[in-house]
Design a protein around this motif. Structure first.
Motif, PDB file in Angstrom:
ATOM      1  N   GLY A   1       0.822  -1.204   0.000  1.00  0.00           N
ATOM      2  CA  GLY A   1       0.000   0.000   0.000  1.00  0.00           C
ATOM      3  C   GLY A   1       0.853   1.250   0.000  1.00  0.00           C
ATOM      4  O   GLY A   1       2.083   1.198  -0.099  1.00  0.00           O
ATOM      5  N   PRO A   2       0.219   2.408   0.133  1.00  0.00           N
ATOM      6  CA  PRO A   2       0.952   3.675   0.138  1.00  0.00           C
ATOM      7  C   PRO A   2       1.985   3.739   1.260  1.00  0.00           C
ATOM      8  O   PRO A   2       1.786   3.171   2.335  1.00  0.00           O
ATOM      9  N   VAL A   3       3.064   4.437   0.979  1.00  0.00           N
ATOM     10  CA  VAL A   3       4.068   4.738   2.002  1.00  0.00           C
ATOM     11  C   VAL A   3       3.834   6.186   2.435  1.00  0.00           C
ATOM     12  O   VAL A   3       3.732   7.084   1.599  1.00  0.00           O
ATOM     13  N   LEU A   4       3.727   6.403   3.732  1.00  0.00           N
ATOM     14  CA  LEU A   4       3.494   7.729   4.284  1.00  0.00           C
ATOM     15  C   LEU A   4       4.772   8.177   4.967  1.00  0.00           C
ATOM     16  O   LEU A   4       5.090   7.735   6.081  1.00  0.00           O
ATOM     17  N   TRP A   5       5.534   9.022   4.298  1.00  0.00           N
ATOM     18  CA  TRP A   5       6.852   9.438   4.769  1.00  0.00           C
ATOM     19  C   TRP A   5       6.732  10.635   5.695  1.00  0.00           C
ATOM     20  O   TRP A   5       6.124  11.642   5.354  1.00  0.00           O
ATOM     21  N   VAL A   6       7.346  10.553   6.857  1.00  0.00           N
ATOM     22  CA  VAL A   6       7.265  11.602   7.877  1.00  0.00           C
ATOM     23  C   VAL A   6       8.452  12.555   7.745  1.00  0.00           C
ATOM     24  O   VAL A   6       9.600  12.127   7.576  1.00  0.00           O
ATOM     25  N   ASN A   7       8.154  13.845   7.845  1.00  0.00           N
ATOM     26  CA  ASN A   7       9.183  14.880   7.755  1.00  0.00           C
ATOM     27  C   ASN A   7      10.220  14.677   8.862  1.00  0.00           C
ATOM     28  O   ASN A   7       9.890  14.709  10.053  1.00  0.00           O
ATOM     29  N   PRO A   8      11.494  14.500   8.501  1.00  0.00           N
ATOM     30  CA  PRO A   8      12.519  14.229   9.516  1.00  0.00           C
ATOM     31  C   PRO A   8      12.919  15.452  10.328  1.00  0.00           C
ATOM     32  O   PRO A   8      13.639  15.328  11.322  1.00  0.00           O
ATOM     33  N   THR A   9      12.458  16.632   9.945  1.00  0.00           N
ATOM     34  CA  THR A   9      12.884  17.857  10.638  1.00  0.00           C
ATOM     35  C   THR A   9      11.880  18.334  11.681  1.00  0.00           C
ATOM     36  O   THR A   9      12.141  19.306  12.379  1.00  0.00           O
ATOM     37  N   LEU A  10      10.741  17.668  11.789  1.00  0.00           N
ATOM     38  CA  LEU A  10       9.698  18.109  12.714  1.00  0.00           C
ATOM     39  C   LEU A  10       9.580  17.163  13.898  1.00  0.00           C
ATOM     40  O   LEU A  10       9.767  15.951  13.759  1.00  0.00           O
ATOM     41  N   GLU A  11       9.248  17.723  15.047  1.00  0.00           N
ATOM     42  CA  GLU A  11       8.954  16.916  16.231  1.00  0.00           C
ATOM     43  C   GLU A  11       7.447  16.989  16.487  1.00  0.00           C
ATOM     44  O   GLU A  11       6.898  18.068  16.697  1.00  0.00           O
ATOM     45  N   MET A  12       6.802  15.834  16.445  1.00  0.00           N
ATOM     46  CA  MET A  12       5.364  15.768  16.654  1.00  0.00           C
ATOM     47  C   MET A  12       5.038  14.671  17.654  1.00  0.00           C
ATOM     48  O   MET A  12       5.688  13.622  17.666  1.00  0.00           O
ATOM     49  N   THR A  13       4.035  14.900  18.480  1.00  0.00           N
ATOM     50  CA  THR A  13       3.568  13.846  19.373  1.00  0.00           C
ATOM     51  C   THR A  13       2.912  12.751  18.535  1.00  0.00           C
ATOM     52  O   THR A  13       2.556  12.967  17.366  1.00  0.00           O
ATOM     53  N   VAL A  14       2.717  11.593  19.141  1.00  0.00           N
ATOM     54  CA  VAL A  14       2.068  10.490  18.428  1.00  0.00           C
ATOM     55  C   VAL A  14       0.648  10.887  18.025  1.00  0.00           C
ATOM     56  O   VAL A  14       0.193  10.570  16.920  1.00  0.00           O
ATOM     57  N   GLY A  15      -0.045  11.605  18.918  1.00  0.00           N
ATOM     58  CA  GLY A  15      -1.391  12.032  18.585  1.00  0.00           C
ATOM     59  C   GLY A  15      -1.415  12.960  17.383  1.00  0.00           C
ATOM     60  O   GLY A  15      -2.252  12.819  16.485  1.00  0.00           O
ATOM     61  N   LYS A  16      -0.521  13.931  17.360  1.00  0.00           N
ATOM     62  CA  LYS A  16      -0.432  14.848  16.231  1.00  0.00           C
ATOM     63  C   LYS A  16      -0.094  14.101  14.959  1.00  0.00           C
ATOM     64  O   LYS A  16      -0.711  14.314  13.902  1.00  0.00           O
ATOM     65  N   LEU A  17       0.873  13.200  15.040  1.00  0.00           N
ATOM     66  CA  LEU A  17       1.301  12.465  13.857  1.00  0.00           C
ATOM     67  C   LEU A  17       0.207  11.515  13.375  1.00  0.00           C
ATOM     68  O   LEU A  17       0.051  11.317  12.162  1.00  0.00           O
ATOM     69  N   ALA A  18      -0.568  10.958  14.294  1.00  0.00           N
ATOM     70  CA  ALA A  18      -1.674  10.088  13.889  1.00  0.00           C
ATOM     71  C   ALA A  18      -2.659  10.859  13.012  1.00  0.00           C
ATOM     72  O   ALA A  18      -3.157  10.339  12.000  1.00  0.00           O
ATOM     73  N   ALA A  19      -2.941  12.103  13.398  1.00  0.00           N
ATOM     74  CA  ALA A  19      -3.832  12.921  12.585  1.00  0.00           C
ATOM     75  C   ALA A  19      -3.223  13.221  11.217  1.00  0.00           C
ATOM     76  O   ALA A  19      -3.912  13.216  10.191  1.00  0.00           O
ATOM     77  N   GLN A  20      -1.915  13.460  11.180  1.00  0.00           N
ATOM     78  CA  GLN A  20      -1.249  13.792   9.918  1.00  0.00           C
ATOM     79  C   GLN A  20      -1.215  12.602   8.961  1.00  0.00           C
ATOM     80  O   GLN A  20      -1.464  12.748   7.763  1.00  0.00           O
ATOM     81  N   VAL A  21      -0.909  11.420   9.483  1.00  0.00           N
ATOM     82  CA  VAL A  21      -0.865  10.258   8.586  1.00  0.00           C
ATOM     83  C   VAL A  21      -2.279   9.854   8.165  1.00  0.00           C
ATOM     84  O   VAL A  21      -2.484   9.297   7.079  1.00  0.00           O
ATOM     85  N   GLY A  22      -3.280  10.158   9.029  1.00  0.00           N
ATOM     86  CA  GLY A  22      -4.655   9.936   8.626  1.00  0.00           C
ATOM     87  C   GLY A  22      -5.027  10.788   7.424  1.00  0.00           C
ATOM     88  O   GLY A  22      -5.682  10.326   6.481  1.00  0.00           O
TER      89      GLY A  22
ATOM     90  N   GLN B   1      -9.088  -2.141  -4.822  1.00  0.00           N
ATOM     91  CA  GLN B   1      -8.317  -3.289  -4.337  1.00  0.00           C
ATOM     92  C   GLN B   1      -7.675  -2.966  -2.997  1.00  0.00           C
ATOM     93  O   GLN B   1      -7.639  -3.808  -2.087  1.00  0.00           O
ATOM     94  N   TRP B   2      -7.188  -1.739  -2.872  1.00  0.00           N
ATOM     95  CA  TRP B   2      -6.578  -1.300  -1.608  1.00  0.00           C
ATOM     96  C   TRP B   2      -7.605  -1.301  -0.486  1.00  0.00           C
ATOM     97  O   TRP B   2      -7.342  -1.789   0.622  1.00  0.00           O
ATOM     98  N   PHE B   3      -8.792  -0.792  -0.767  1.00  0.00           N
ATOM     99  CA  PHE B   3      -9.863  -0.765   0.223  1.00  0.00           C
ATOM    100  C   PHE B   3     -10.251  -2.187   0.639  1.00  0.00           C
ATOM    101  O   PHE B   3     -10.425  -2.473   1.831  1.00  0.00           O
ATOM    102  N   SER B   4     -10.358  -3.082  -0.320  1.00  0.00           N
ATOM    103  CA  SER B   4     -10.735  -4.467  -0.021  1.00  0.00           C
ATOM    104  C   SER B   4      -9.696  -5.152   0.858  1.00  0.00           C
ATOM    105  O   SER B   4     -10.026  -6.053   1.638  1.00  0.00           O
ATOM    106  N   ALA B   5      -8.446  -4.705   0.740  1.00  0.00           N
ATOM    107  CA  ALA B   5      -7.366  -5.286   1.535  1.00  0.00           C
ATOM    108  C   ALA B   5      -7.268  -4.676   2.926  1.00  0.00           C
ATOM    109  O   ALA B   5      -6.417  -5.077   3.731  1.00  0.00           O
ATOM    110  N   GLY B   6      -8.132  -3.682   3.239  1.00  0.00           N
ATOM    111  CA  GLY B   6      -8.091  -3.037   4.545  1.00  0.00           C
ATOM    112  C   GLY B   6      -7.308  -1.746   4.582  1.00  0.00           C
ATOM    113  O   GLY B   6      -6.967  -1.258   5.659  1.00  0.00           O
TER     114      GLY B   6
END
Length: 265
Positions: free
Chosen positions: A166-187, A204-209
């Motif tokens: 599935g998609p790869v969601l790459w996180v900005n290496p220069t930012l500091e985010m809490t898990v809660g904040k990052l959960a919203a961003q990757v969502g 197909q992606w949806f069917s796979a979860g």
């Protein structure tokens, strides 16, 4: 007297038609959002996200972020979120507004209670997360409103190679985010990733979860991803800056293939 079959006044109401995947796919691909907030802060629309974080045995950080991202995509593409479905109105209104998400933590009985609030739960490895049908923040279901927004910190990182197709969601290496904040961003990134797919691939992606791989980008790979976003082969999340980071910051970039992988710094 038998009813006149041609009397329109006695016609039965039309049955609700289930939404098609094509309709739900088109909404995510075409939505613009970004409309101004209502004057009343309590009427601001937000999607609540519930992260399952037991006290005794915390989930793997990467699994939790993957589950959060998958839950949002699953909710957006759920058949109840389109057509005449029960969630279509709230989802349409939310997609037309500023895309806001609020992550909260839950455990035990509070987590179980959250399962009864309309939404979708996703599981990844050791972790579970639930995306709740959006609504005005001032009218948040009491079973969700009582959950803490803070306290979502989990040690660890999201390094390593992607582990799904599935998609790869790459996180900005220069930012500091809490898990809660990052959960919203990757969502948000999981929603945007649909813009990079054709309808067949998305179904197909949806069917796979809706599996994803949340990963930390290296500095070199981040430069590549910013360039890919500029030409439309990847798509970036730009934060509104309400919490933790500056407005306009690029937090996560989604791409639908593994690309070149992390580039050495």
């Amino acid at each position: 007297m038998d009813p006149d079959p041609f009397d329109s006044s006695q016609a039965q109401p039309a049955q609700a038609q289930p939404s098609t995947f094509a309709e739900r796919f088109a909404r995510l691909v075409e939505y613009i959002g970004g409309h101004s907030d209502p004057p009343d802060p309590g009427k601001v629309l937000a999607m609540q996200m519930v992260l399952h974080i037991p006290k005794a045995e915390q989930p793997d950080r990467t699994d939790l972020l993957n589950a959060a991202a998958s839950a949002v995509a699953l909710l957006c593409l759920d058949e109840r979120s389109g057509g005449d479905g029960p969630w279509a109105g709230p989802m349409d209104a939310w997609c037309d507004a500023r895309i806001r998400k609020i992550a909260r933590r839950a455990r035990g009985a509070h987590w179980e209670a959250a399962q009864d609030v309309p939404g979708v739960t996703a599981t990844c490895g050791t972790a579970m997360a639930r995306a709740i049908v959006p609504g005005p923040v001032g009218e948040t279901d009491k079973r969700i409103a009582r959950l803490q927004i803070g306290g979502t910190e989990i040690s660890g990182d999201t390094a390593g190679s992607p582990t799904t197709d599935g998609p790869v969601l790459w996180v900005n290496p220069t930012l500091e985010m809490t898990v809660g904040k990052l959960a919203a961003q990757v969502g948000h990134a999981s929603m945007l990733a649909v813009k990079l797919m054709d309808q067949k691939s998305a179904e197909q992606w949806f069917s796979a979860g809706c599996p994803v791989s949340v990963r930390d980008a290296s500095a070199g790979n981040w430069d590549r991803l910013l360039a890919a976003d500029a030409v439309g082969t990847a798509v970036a999340v730009r934060d509104a800056g309400f919490t933790e980071i500056a407005p306009g910051s690029v937090t996560v970039i989604a791409e639908t293939s593994r690309g070149e992988g992390p580039t050495p710094d």
